[in-house]
Design an enzyme around this catalytic site. Structure first.
Site, PDB file in Angstrom:
ATOM      1  N   ASP A 127      -2.911  -5.551  -3.880  1.00 23.23           N
ATOM      2  CA  ASP A 127      -2.092  -4.926  -2.838  1.00 23.23           C
ATOM      3  C   ASP A 127      -1.761  -3.480  -3.175  1.00 23.23           C
ATOM      4  O   ASP A 127      -0.775  -3.197  -3.874  1.00 23.23           O
ATOM      5  CB  ASP A 127      -0.801  -5.734  -2.647  1.00 23.23           C
ATOM      6  CG  ASP A 127       0.026  -5.214  -1.480  1.00 23.23           C
ATOM      7  OD1 ASP A 127       1.052  -5.854  -1.157  1.00 23.23           O
ATOM      8  OD2 ASP A 127      -0.347  -4.168  -0.906  1.00 23.23           O
ATOM      9  N   ASP A 184      -3.016   0.588   2.562  1.00 24.58           N
ATOM     10  CA  ASP A 184      -2.345  -0.650   2.154  1.00 24.58           C
ATOM     11  C   ASP A 184      -3.282  -1.848   2.270  1.00 24.58           C
ATOM     12  O   ASP A 184      -3.497  -2.383   3.368  1.00 24.58           O
ATOM     13  CB  ASP A 184      -1.107  -0.859   3.040  1.00 24.58           C
ATOM     14  CG  ASP A 184      -0.356  -2.143   2.698  1.00 24.58           C
ATOM     15  OD1 ASP A 184       0.468  -2.596   3.524  1.00 24.58           O
ATOM     16  OD2 ASP A 184      -0.599  -2.703   1.605  1.00 24.58           O
TER      17      ASP A 184
END
Ligand code: F41
Length: 330
Positions: free
Chosen positions: A218, A34
């Site tokens: 992201d 992430d």
């Protein structure tokens, strides 16, 4: 040193999971890499059995190299209001052949329902900047920050794919994974994210609009959350599309022929095929589908999640004084 690890998609590419080895002997957990957060946390034997539904659990008592970080705790709430918290160990962590022997491994003692219900996801591996790591009283470093000085180049790359496995590489740019040139753009890491300027957008074959907006790269977010006006203009081109707040965003008939979405990085232009923007059905008979592009209203910046990132080869480059992002076609 350099390495490469698989990024395998869950259903609808909701997220991609990467095998990570932790401890001695190695315990393999499948983590969500992430770039939008900076904690490496795992399902663990420290949490109640009631919140574990099929996930692999890190068991520090079975690792000869695990060392408890006395009095250290962590807790994190993500943009979708999912949540986890726990305690901290230092242990060996190996991702795709790149290893660090004293990585902060944040063992969960509690997680929110959304994590419990995803049986395949054993935790997260945060690759945003260490300034937003949540460990207290002493903040810990991300895996990338820990290994950067040992890597042949202080960078990592993301090659995510549509409904197929891709790769995260560390320390090397594999030229076989992209075509043409890599276009680089400076990153503003002051909020802890890989934040950069998108230089504009185009819908299908319509004229490119040179209106820039800030966004974060992201890998941990499924969709592309973009400025409300951009999103409105996109779905205006989709017959039958509407903003359905009960569904939480724009939906359209699953049979719709979706236009592509073009985004700019500097003078370069990249295209998300329309097919990628048909994210998933919202109903059992598959008549209404949820859009892969949604509004970023209320967040404060755009979130360039997997729907967008899988359209490119992306370089997360911390090798210079100012970090930068590179995009290339593939
Ligand atoms: O929460 C996330 C991603 N999140 C990362 C950790 C695992 C579960 C999914 N993204 C996100 C980021 C900002 C948001 C948002 C969602 O909804 C509104 O604003």
């Amino acid at each position: 040193d350099s390495g490469s690890a698989r990024a395998s998609p869950e259903q609808y590419d909701i997220q991609y999971l990467t095998p990570v080895e932790i401890g001695t002997p190695p315990q393999t957990l499948n983590l969500d890499v992430d770039s939008g957060s900076s904690d490496l946390w795992v399902f663990s034997t420290e949490m109640p059995a009631s919140s574990v539904k099929g996930q692999a659990q890190y068991d520090p008592s079975k690792s000869s190299t695990a060392k408890r970080v006395q009095d250290a705790t962590w807790n994190i709430t993500y943009g979708d209001n999912s949540y986890s918290e726990g305690i901290v160990y230092k242990d060996v962590v190996n991702v795709g052949g790149v290893s660090f022997d004293a990585q902060a491994v944040e063992a969960a003692t509690a997680v929110s329902q959304t994590f419990t219900t995803d049986a395949n996801d054993d935790g997260l591996l945060g690759l945003a900047f260490s300034t937003i790591n949540t460990v207290q009283p002493s903040q810990e470093k991300t895996f990338f920050d820990n290994v950067a000085s040992e890597l042949d180049a202080a960078l990592w790359t993301a090659d995510l794919k549509y409904h197929k496995s891709g790769c995260y590489d560390f320390g090397v740019i594999d030229d076989s994974k992209y075509t043409g040139q890599i276009t680089y753009t400076d990153v503003d890491s002051s909020d802890g994210f890989w934040m950069f300027d998108v230089s504009g957008y185009g819908i299908g074959n319509n004229t490119f609009q040179s209106t820039s907006f800030q966004g974060i790269a992201d890998t941990g977010t499924t969709l592309a959350m973009l400025p409300a006006q951009v999103v409105k203009a996109y779905y205006k081109q989709v017959r039958g599309a509407k903003l359905d707040n009960s569904q939480g965003g724009y939906v359209f008939p699953c049979q719709a022929n979706l236009p592509s979405f073009v985004y700019g990085v500097g003078n370069a232009r990249y295209e998300i095929p329309g097919q990628y923007i048909n994210y998933a059905p919202v109903d059992n008979d598959g008549t209404t589908c949820f859009g892969g592009i949604q509004s970023d209203a209320g967040i404060g910046f755009a979130i360039l999640g997997d729907i967008l990132l899988k359209s490119a080869f992306v370089v997360f480059d911390a090798s210079e004084n100012v970090p930068r992002l590179g995009f290339a076609k593939k």
